[in-house]
Design an enzyme around this catalytic site. Structure first.
Site, PDB file in Angstrom:
ATOM      1  N   ASN A   7       0.781  -0.747   0.526  1.00  0.00           N
ATOM      2  CA  ASN A   7      -0.140   0.268  -0.282  1.00  0.00           C
ATOM      3  C   ASN A   7       0.422   1.271   0.113  1.00  0.00           C
ATOM      4  O   ASN A   7       1.557   1.803   0.947  1.00  0.00           O
ATOM      5  CB  ASN A   7      -1.097   0.055   1.484  1.00  0.00           C
ATOM      6  CG  ASN A   7      -1.968   1.242   1.300  1.00  0.00           C
ATOM      7  OD1 ASN A   7      -1.049   2.364   1.234  1.00  0.00           O
ATOM      8  ND2 ASN A   7      -3.182   0.751   1.619  1.00  0.00           N
ATOM      9  N   ARG A  45      -9.850   8.757  -1.221  1.00  0.00           N
ATOM     10  CA  ARG A  45      -9.968   8.598  -0.014  1.00  0.00           C
ATOM     11  C   ARG A  45     -10.824   9.804  -0.363  1.00  0.00           C
ATOM     12  O   ARG A  45     -10.672  10.389  -1.345  1.00  0.00           O
ATOM     13  CB  ARG A  45      -9.266   9.344   1.270  1.00  0.00           C
ATOM     14  CG  ARG A  45      -8.722   8.446   1.556  1.00  0.00           C
ATOM     15  CD  ARG A  45      -8.285   8.417   2.684  1.00  0.00           C
ATOM     16  NE  ARG A  45      -9.180   8.334   4.156  1.00  0.00           N
ATOM     17  CZ  ARG A  45      -9.445   7.794   5.163  1.00  0.00           C
ATOM     18  NH1 ARG A  45      -8.569   6.764   5.280  1.00  0.00           N
ATOM     19  NH2 ARG A  45     -10.681   8.111   5.811  1.00  0.00           N
ATOM     20  N   GLU A  70      -9.098   0.893  -2.746  1.00  0.00           N
ATOM     21  CA  GLU A  70      -9.321   0.441  -1.785  1.00  0.00           C
ATOM     22  C   GLU A  70     -10.456   2.102  -1.644  1.00  0.00           C
ATOM     23  O   GLU A  70      -9.523   2.871  -2.184  1.00  0.00           O
ATOM     24  CB  GLU A  70      -9.082   0.833   0.548  1.00  0.00           C
ATOM     25  CG  GLU A  70      -7.495  -0.604   0.165  1.00  0.00           C
ATOM     26  CD  GLU A  70      -6.876  -0.367   1.221  1.00  0.00           C
ATOM     27  OE1 GLU A  70      -7.017   1.377   1.509  1.00  0.00           O
ATOM     28  OE2 GLU A  70      -6.069  -1.304   1.341  1.00  0.00           O
ATOM     29  N   THR A 101      -8.078   3.715   8.194  1.00  0.00           N
ATOM     30  CA  THR A 101      -9.438   2.979   8.560  1.00  0.00           C
ATOM     31  C   THR A 101      -9.408   1.821   9.774  1.00  0.00           C
ATOM     32  O   THR A 101      -8.626   1.252  10.146  1.00  0.00           O
ATOM     33  CB  THR A 101      -9.567   1.883   7.444  1.00  0.00           C
ATOM     34  OG1 THR A 101      -8.959   2.668   5.575  1.00  0.00           O
ATOM     35  CG2 THR A 101     -10.566   1.055   7.158  1.00  0.00           C
ATOM     36  N   GLU A 151     -11.479  -9.369   2.734  1.00  0.00           N
ATOM     37  CA  GLU A 151     -10.312  -8.575   3.762  1.00  0.00           C
ATOM     38  C   GLU A 151      -9.902  -8.838   5.385  1.00  0.00           C
ATOM     39  O   GLU A 151     -10.637  -7.956   5.822  1.00  0.00           O
ATOM     40  CB  GLU A 151      -8.912  -7.245   3.459  1.00  0.00           C
ATOM     41  CG  GLU A 151      -8.325  -7.764   3.850  1.00  0.00           C
ATOM     42  CD  GLU A 151      -7.337  -6.285   3.509  1.00  0.00           C
ATOM     43  OE1 GLU A 151      -7.869  -5.546   2.487  1.00  0.00           O
ATOM     44  OE2 GLU A 151      -6.050  -5.508   4.037  1.00  0.00           O
ATOM     45  N   HIS A 190      -3.915  -4.636   7.905  1.00  0.00           N
ATOM     46  CA  HIS A 190      -3.768  -3.857   8.263  1.00  0.00           C
ATOM     47  C   HIS A 190      -2.671  -3.265   9.985  1.00  0.00           C
ATOM     48  O   HIS A 190      -3.353  -4.227  10.147  1.00  0.00           O
ATOM     49  CB  HIS A 190      -5.549  -3.218   8.806  1.00  0.00           C
ATOM     50  CG  HIS A 190      -5.105  -1.392   9.908  1.00  0.00           C
ATOM     51  ND1 HIS A 190      -5.174  -1.255  10.188  1.00  0.00           N
ATOM     52  CD2 HIS A 190      -5.887  -1.030   8.160  1.00  0.00           C
ATOM     53  CE1 HIS A 190      -4.896   0.112   9.956  1.00  0.00           C
ATOM     54  NE2 HIS A 190      -4.940   0.375   8.832  1.00  0.00           N
TER      55      HIS A 190
END
Ligand code: PXP
Length: 243
Positions: A7, A45, A70, A101, A151, A190
């Site tokens: 990412n 975003r 995403e 997130t 996910e 994450h």
């Protein structure tokens, strides 16, 4: 072992600190792929705080592996995905004030909308995923809504210590097995870093790990090539769990 998707949002975060052109996440994506990353993940975003529309357009052209977008479940984002056709989309919840997130999507609360939009994305050839907490309810809702992947949110595992971390890992394993039983494919991500990645990489059925902050943070010190290679090495060295 799961594939590594890097990412690169935080490369764009550094660029946006000066609203300039450098460092360019497009250049970062090339370096990540040359270092062995299997895919590139970005979060466009709604407030465009890091990744910009221009990045998505260019990344669509240059990423050779999987480009994973995403995004929030909004008309704007569905339209952008259908137009740019990333290889995969992961639906995430989005709050403007959050630093990152914070939790998985409440998929049960959004089930109707997911059931309407996910098939449209799938028909356009985009793999569909939903970011969920490792709990039965959202996983069941994703299965009913026709998602291809979930996910699993690994943030609680990453933030926990000692016995609590073990319990969170167990929760992830139970969730991965349950999702598989319901016919869903499984990704995770994450908060994963060089020290905590291996138990997650060894979980059954997990196909892909999305890792951002830890890699970009290390890249500032040792370079992106070394940071990506080191993470790949850790993932590949993880001991697989019994199927
Ligand atoms: N997966 C999802 C769905 C995310 O929203 C994020 C953060 O953008 C990540 C993975 C990567 O998290 P981290 O930057 O903590 O590695």
């Amino acid at each position: 072992m799961p594939r590594l998707h890097v990412n690169i949002d935080h490369v764009a975060t550094v660029r946006q600190a000066r609203r300039g052109v450098s460092p360019d996440p497009v250049a970062a994506a090339v370096l990540c792929e040359l270092a062995g990353a299997n895919g590139i993940t970005i979060h466009l975003r709604e407030d465009r705080r890091h990744i910009q529309d221009r990045d998505l357009r260019l990344l669509r052209e240059i990423v050779r592996g999987v480009l994973n977008l995403e995004m929030a479940l909004t008309d704007e984002m569905i339209g952008i995905a259908l137009e740019t056709r990333p290889d995969a989309v992961c639906i995430v919840p989005e709050k403007r004030q959050e630093l990152t997130t914070e939790g998985g999507l409440d998929a049960a609360a959004h089930e109707k909308r997911l059931a309407a939009e996910l098939p449209r994305l799938a028909e356009a050839g985009i793999a569909t995923s939903v970011f969920v907490d490792p709990l039965p309810e959202p996983i069941e809702a994703c299965a009913r809504a026709g998602a291809q992947f979930v996910e699993l949110h690994t943030g609680r595992y990453a933030n926990a210590g000692g016995a609590e971390r073990e319990a969170e890992l167990q929760r992830l394993e139970t969730a991965a097995r349950y999702a598989h039983e319901l016919g869903l494919r499984v990704n995770a991500g994450h908060g994963l870093d060089y020290d905590n990645v291996q138990p997650v990489a060894a979980l059954p059925f997990v196909e892909e790990l999305n890792i951002g902050h830890a890699i970009v943070a290390r890249a500032v010190l040792v370079g992106l090539d070394a940071a990506v290679r080191e993470m790949q090495d850790r993932i590949l060295a993880a001991e697989p769990a019994e199927g």
